[in-house]
Motif scaffolding. Structure first.
Motif, short mmCIF file in Angstrom:
data_model
loop_
_atom_site.label_atom_id
_atom_site.label_comp_id
_atom_site.label_asym_id
_atom_site.label_seq_id
_atom_site.Cartn_x
_atom_site.Cartn_y
_atom_site.Cartn_z
N THR A 67 -31.08 -8.24 64.62
CA THR A 67 -30.79 -7.44 63.43
C THR A 67 -29.30 -7.11 63.38
O THR A 67 -28.70 -6.78 64.40
CB THR A 67 -31.62 -6.15 63.39
OG1 THR A 67 -31.22 -5.29 64.47
CG2 THR A 67 -33.10 -6.46 63.53
N LEU A 71 -28.81 -1.41 59.67
CA LEU A 71 -28.91 -0.69 60.94
C LEU A 71 -30.29 -0.15 61.29
O LEU A 71 -30.69 -0.19 62.45
CB LEU A 71 -27.88 0.45 60.96
CG LEU A 71 -26.41 0.02 60.81
CD1 LEU A 71 -25.50 1.25 60.82
CD2 LEU A 71 -26.00 -0.97 61.89
N PRO A 72 -31.08 0.36 60.33
CA PRO A 72 -32.39 0.92 60.72
C PRO A 72 -33.48 -0.12 60.97
O PRO A 72 -34.57 0.24 61.37
CB PRO A 72 -32.78 1.78 59.50
CG PRO A 72 -31.59 1.84 58.61
CD PRO A 72 -30.80 0.61 58.91
N SER A 75 -36.18 -0.35 63.85
CA SER A 75 -37.27 0.63 63.86
C SER A 75 -38.32 0.28 62.81
O SER A 75 -39.51 0.60 62.99
CB SER A 75 -36.73 2.05 63.62
OG SER A 75 -36.20 2.20 62.32
N MET A 90 -29.24 -6.63 68.48
CA MET A 90 -29.03 -5.70 67.37
C MET A 90 -27.58 -5.26 67.33
O MET A 90 -26.84 -5.40 68.31
CB MET A 90 -29.96 -4.48 67.47
CG MET A 90 -29.68 -3.56 68.65
SD MET A 90 -30.60 -2.00 68.56
CE MET A 90 -32.27 -2.55 68.83
N HIS A 91 -27.17 -4.73 66.19
CA HIS A 91 -25.82 -4.21 65.99
C HIS A 91 -25.57 -3.07 66.98
O HIS A 91 -26.47 -2.28 67.26
CB HIS A 91 -25.70 -3.71 64.55
CG HIS A 91 -24.30 -3.44 64.13
ND1 HIS A 91 -23.60 -2.32 64.53
CD2 HIS A 91 -23.44 -4.14 63.32
CE1 HIS A 91 -22.40 -2.33 64.00
NE2 HIS A 91 -22.27 -3.43 63.26
N SER A 94 -26.70 0.30 65.83
CA SER A 94 -28.15 0.44 65.93
C SER A 94 -28.55 0.77 67.36
O SER A 94 -29.42 1.60 67.61
CB SER A 94 -28.86 -0.85 65.49
OG SER A 94 -28.63 -1.13 64.14
N TYR A 95 -27.90 0.10 68.31
CA TYR A 95 -28.25 0.28 69.72
C TYR A 95 -27.98 1.72 70.16
O TYR A 95 -28.78 2.31 70.90
CB TYR A 95 -27.48 -0.70 70.60
CG TYR A 95 -28.00 -0.73 72.02
CD1 TYR A 95 -29.03 -1.60 72.37
CD2 TYR A 95 -27.48 0.10 73.00
CE1 TYR A 95 -29.53 -1.64 73.66
CE2 TYR A 95 -27.97 0.08 74.29
CZ TYR A 95 -28.99 -0.79 74.63
OH TYR A 95 -29.49 -0.81 75.90
N THR A 115 -26.13 -6.84 72.31
CA THR A 115 -25.23 -6.43 71.23
C THR A 115 -23.93 -7.24 71.22
O THR A 115 -23.08 -7.00 70.37
CB THR A 115 -24.87 -4.93 71.35
OG1 THR A 115 -24.14 -4.72 72.58
CG2 THR A 115 -26.11 -4.06 71.35
N TYR A 317 -35.69 6.84 64.66
CA TYR A 317 -34.39 6.44 64.16
C TYR A 317 -33.79 7.65 63.46
O TYR A 317 -34.43 8.72 63.36
CB TYR A 317 -34.50 5.23 63.20
CG TYR A 317 -33.15 4.69 62.78
CD1 TYR A 317 -32.34 4.03 63.70
CD2 TYR A 317 -32.66 4.86 61.48
CE1 TYR A 317 -31.09 3.56 63.34
CE2 TYR A 317 -31.41 4.39 61.12
CZ TYR A 317 -30.63 3.74 62.05
OH TYR A 317 -29.38 3.29 61.69
N SER A 323 -36.90 5.64 57.34
CA SER A 323 -37.42 5.38 58.68
C SER A 323 -38.91 5.70 58.71
O SER A 323 -39.45 6.29 57.76
CB SER A 323 -36.69 6.22 59.74
OG SER A 323 -37.22 7.53 59.82
#
Length: 380
Positions: A67, A71-72, A75, A90-91, A94-95, A115, A317, A323
């Motif tokens: 992803t 960002l979400p 989740s 993931m970004h 996000s992490y 990441t 999240y 979310s």
């Protein structure tokens, strides 16, 4: 419509193949190792239509997802599937949210995500190839990343953010769940979330129906903030929808569309009764309440004077964007806006929701971490 599938050339196919033989702990393999692996073909594929209207060919069974700037989304995948083991990348932003979330305890696999493919704010395709994703999920506005990852032969599904469902958080999250359900074939949890969100909003509407406009608090969403910049949310942004849905007036809605950088003079002119601070900034309520921010005098603002400055919670999240905790966000903000109308104990609401929806027995200390999130969650 144009279709985006697996690699068009045998050489690139070889680089991305043998996903199933990856080291599960590191979730990565060098491109040279991948190139020497036996080429495998998918048994089944399906075509899904993403939120840009693009037809994307994806594997029938997916266990390696990366992803990006949406960002979400990691989740969202969890809510739809009850799993994060498929999220292999993931970004970094996000992490940080994941690392400081309850989801890290509910589904620890989320912390195994790589990441390293995001470098200097951009996707490095060579590093991404080492993760061997079967699917990449990106925010719909990032056409540059969508194009270059698609050109590398990786299926890319585009997901809209504030322009999905008119920035209405529950409807937006439901649209993400619906798309995820089409990809994964899972629908039960998505349906449950939609039903719960509708039920909670109906309860709030019933309680708020007789509240006159002059009795609604005037609130402001502090989206990003430091000693050099103040960015607020306004109309056509998630904060505006949260405030309207929970019986408040958005002080910025006539002056700001989306998000906008403003100065203290504008804040003084608005003079909000309540300030909500998102988890996209490290700023905490005490920074304003104790007037700690160099070059900014928040002591003149009514919300600060009355002690009504709140950090928006972070559960599976951040609660500001859509979310799986959206029904709880509604209850939490409604109670802050109208404490006399909503006399439930939010801690009990969280405990019940997490048990019923996520099948997780959340502890009191974990609930407090949701309601008082660390500034670390906002770090890049």
């Amino acid at each position: 419509m144009k279709k985006y599938g697996f690699l068009a050339t045998l050489a690139l196919t070889a680089m991305l193949a043998a996903c199933g033989s990856q080291d599960e702990e590191t979730g990565s393999k060098s491109s040279s190792e991948a190139a020497n692996s036996e080429v495998q073909t998918t048994v089944e594929e399906k075509i899904v239509t993403d939120q840009l209207g693009r037809e994307v060919t994806v594997p029938g069974s997916i266990d390696r997802v990366v992803t990006g700037g949406i960002l979400p989304y990691f989740s969202t995948w969890y809510v739809a599937t009850n799993s994060t083991k498929e999220i292999v990348g993931m970004h970094p932003n996000s992490y940080n949210a994941a690392k400081n979330s309850v989801l890290a305890k509910i589904s620890p696999d989320v912390l195994k995500a790589d990441t390293s493919f995001v470098q200097n704010g951009e996707v490095n395709v060579e590093e991404l190839m080492k993760i061997n994703p079967q699917l990449y999920v990106e925010i719909a506005t990032d056409e540059k990343s969508i194009d270059k990852i698609s050109e590398a032969g990786i299926p890319v599904v585009a997901v809209k953010a504030i322009d999905a469902a008119a920035a209405e958080p529950l409807a937006t999250f439901n649209s993400w769940l619906t798309l995820t359900s089409q990809i994964t074939g899972t629908t039960e949890r998505a349906d449950r979330f939609l039903d719960e969100g509708k039920k909670v909003q109906a309860q709030l509407d019933e309680q708020l129906k007789d509240v006159e406009k002059q009795d609604k608090p005037r609130a402001m969403i502090l989206f990003m903030h430091n000693d050099k910049s103040i960015t607020v949310g306004g109309k056509n942004f998630f904060g505006n929808q949260w405030l309207n849905a929970t019986g408040a007036i958005d002080v910025a809605e006539n002056d700001v569309t989306g998000k906008k950088e403003v100065n203290m003079e504008q804040i003084y002119a608005w003079n909000p009764d309540i300030i909500y601070i998102t988890n996209f900034t490290e700023t905490q309520p005490d920074d304003l309440l104790q007037n700690k921010v160099s070059g900014q005098d928040w002591s003149q603002i009514k919300a600060v004077q009355d002690g009504k400055v709140y950090k928006i919670p972070l559960g599976i999240y951040r609660w500001f964007p859509p979310s799986g905790d959206a029904p709880l966000m509604l209850k939490w903000m409604a109670q802050k806006n109208h404490p006399s109308l909503f006399d439930y104990k939010i801690e009990d609401e969280i405990k019940t929701y997490y048990k019923d929806f996520y099948e997780f027995e959340i502890s009191d200390s974990e609930i407090q971490s949701i309601l008082n999130p660390s500034s670390d969650a906002a770090k890049y």
